[in-house]
Design an enzyme around this catalytic site. Structure first.
Site: not given
Length: 484
Positions: A308, A333, A337
């Site tokens: 991430s 990733k 979200q």
């Protein structure tokens, strides 16, 4: 590595918690309004909202279950199942529903400390797998490693559970025991590991000066104060005459996007993109650097646990700065979200994918990760499995346990003669030498006491810089650059 069915949540997920949050949150950047709508907005002409027939079908289904199904049903279980069903139909492992209990755990994980074992987990094909243990945590001290599968907790199987459901079972109050069954790659049978839960205080930035004027800053999470602490450590190193910098984001699961932007921006030339965001319509918007004042060379250390926000940092340095990345391909990733809390109204929430993020050059690394410029593997003993301790290991036996024993002995400086799993006389001699140096009964057999002592010695050996092949390669690359 297969990513089908994979879902990720950090035990230490950090975010800004309001009525809704972004797992990767922007602050003070004009990036979010890419045509997004409020959840409560009324449907416009041509939109596909729920019709009266849709609502009627849902209500009738519930009524039939409640009145006709063989067994009595729990209202909340049925409702949660309906919501989960809708989200699962999206086939996006990062879009999940959390009931009120799971949402509470999620909320607590946003704080700078929590109580648990200290590990980040993922769900892959219905199995709960460790992405990375937090450094210094009970999980790391117990020998839990990246890619370990947690089969059960205190006798409760985790197969088929969502990550949120598994986290509820794994976490617990300080001082309580979590009896984990762990299955490690290369082993056929799980072993039991007892982890005593503790308060996990997240220290996110650690700096030190290495030889030759090379500084090293390790980032373990991208939390609210990480950029500030990074700048403090960077200034200390610069004051000491630092010539080049290693940034270590290995086993860093990510965090706040605005924080990683603040960290990277001083290194990215003014006007160049740091990261791009893409919405459902394909519209992209880039965050560009307004600084670019740092000119010394930087090398970024990554591994499979770098995810991430860590990948955003690695991608920015690789593509916008021209820095080298060293180590292993990152996790992969590439989505953002948003978590809806207030909208649900009952303590539950939905975490839903709303954006893609892309590297400065527009590459989407989702499910692929970022490949290192210089690929370096750690010594084999770094991946040795915990010993099962079911039986005393003796000469002339042959097993996965013996193979891992031999890897461990090699890692702590004893020569077992072979590493194929056969307990030879030379392996027994190595065990005796280890037992003697550890003030254990010198038998040449590996009982529980010897196994635990050896595992502790291996954990200490893993921490030694002299055994860190990836760090040594990063330093060598910087030395090469500085010598030009």
């Amino acid at each position: 590595m297969q990513f089908k069915g994979r879902t990720v949540i950090a035990f230490v997920l950090l975010g800004m918690f309001a009525s809704s949050i972004l797992t990767l949150t922007f602050t003070g950047r004009n990036l979010l309004p890419l045509g997004s709508k409020s959840v409560g907005a009324s449907a416009t002409a041509g939109s596909s909202g729920l019709s009266s027939q849709d609502v009627g079908k849902i209500a009738k289904t519930y009524q039939l279950i409640e009145n006709k199904y063989l067994n009595k049903v729990d209202h909340d279980k049925i409702m949660n199942g309906a919501i989960n069903g809708m989200l699962e139909s999206l086939e996006d492992p990062y879009t999940v529903y959390m009931d009120s209990n799971e949402a509470k755990q999620f909320s607590e994980s946003i704080n700078s400390s929590f109580e648990g074992i200290g590990a980040e987990v993922t769900s892959e094909d219905g199995k709960i797998k460790v992405v990375s243990p937090i450094k210094g945590s009970p999980a790391e001290k117990a020998g839990i490693m990246a890619n370990d599968v947690i089969v059960s907790v205190n006798g409760e199987k985790l197969d088929g559970l969502t990550v949120n459901q598994a986290v509820v079972k794994i976490r617990g109050q300080k001082g309580t025991q979590a009896k984990l069954e762990i299955l490690r790659q290369g082993s056929t049978e799980p072993v039991q590991v007892i982890v005593v839960r503790d308060e996990i205080d997240i220290e996110t930035v650690f700096g030190e000066m290495l030889e030759g004027g090379i500084g090293k800053i390790e980032i373990r999470q991208f939390s609210a104060n990480t950029a500030e602490h990074f700048q403090e450590e960077l200034k200390k190193l610069e004051t000491q005459g630092m010539k080049g910098l290693v940034i270590d984001v290995r086993n860093d699961p990510g965090g706040l996007l605005n924080v990683v932007i603040d960290i990277v921006e001083p290194f990215v030339p003014k006007g160049k993109p740091i990261v791009q965001i893409e919405n459902r319509e394909g519209k992209r918007e880039a965050t560009t650097s307004k600084d670019g004042s740092k000119k010394y060379p930087v090398v970024v250390l990554t591994n499979k646990g770098s995810a991430s926000a860590s990948e955003i940092l690695a991608g920015a340095f690789k593509e916008a700065v021209g820095s080298k990345t060293v180590g292993e391909t990152t996790f992969g990733k590439g989505t953002v979200q948003e978590t809806y809390v207030k909208e649900m109204g009952d303590g539950s929430n939905i975490k839903m994918t709303v954006y893609k993020w892309l590297t400065p050059d527009g590459n989407w690394i989702h499910k692929k990760g970022i490949e290192p410029d210089i690929a370096v593997e750690q010594p084999a003993f770094f991946k040795a499995s915990i010993l099962s301790k079911k039986d005393t290991l003796k000469p002339d036996s042959n097993s996965d346990d013996v193979k891992n024993l031999q890897l461990m002995l090699t890692g702590v400086g004893y020569e077992p003669g072979r590493t194929d799993g056969y307990y030879s006389s030379k392996t027994a001699d190595a065990v005796k030498a280890f037992q003697k140096s550890s003030s254990l009964p010198v038998t040449g057999n590996v009982d529980t006491a010897t196994a635990k002592k050896l595992e502790s010695a291996v954990l200490e050996a893993v921490k030694l810089p002299k055994n860190d092949n990836q760090l040594k390669a990063a330093v060598k690359e910087l030395q090469t650059q500085l010598s030009k």
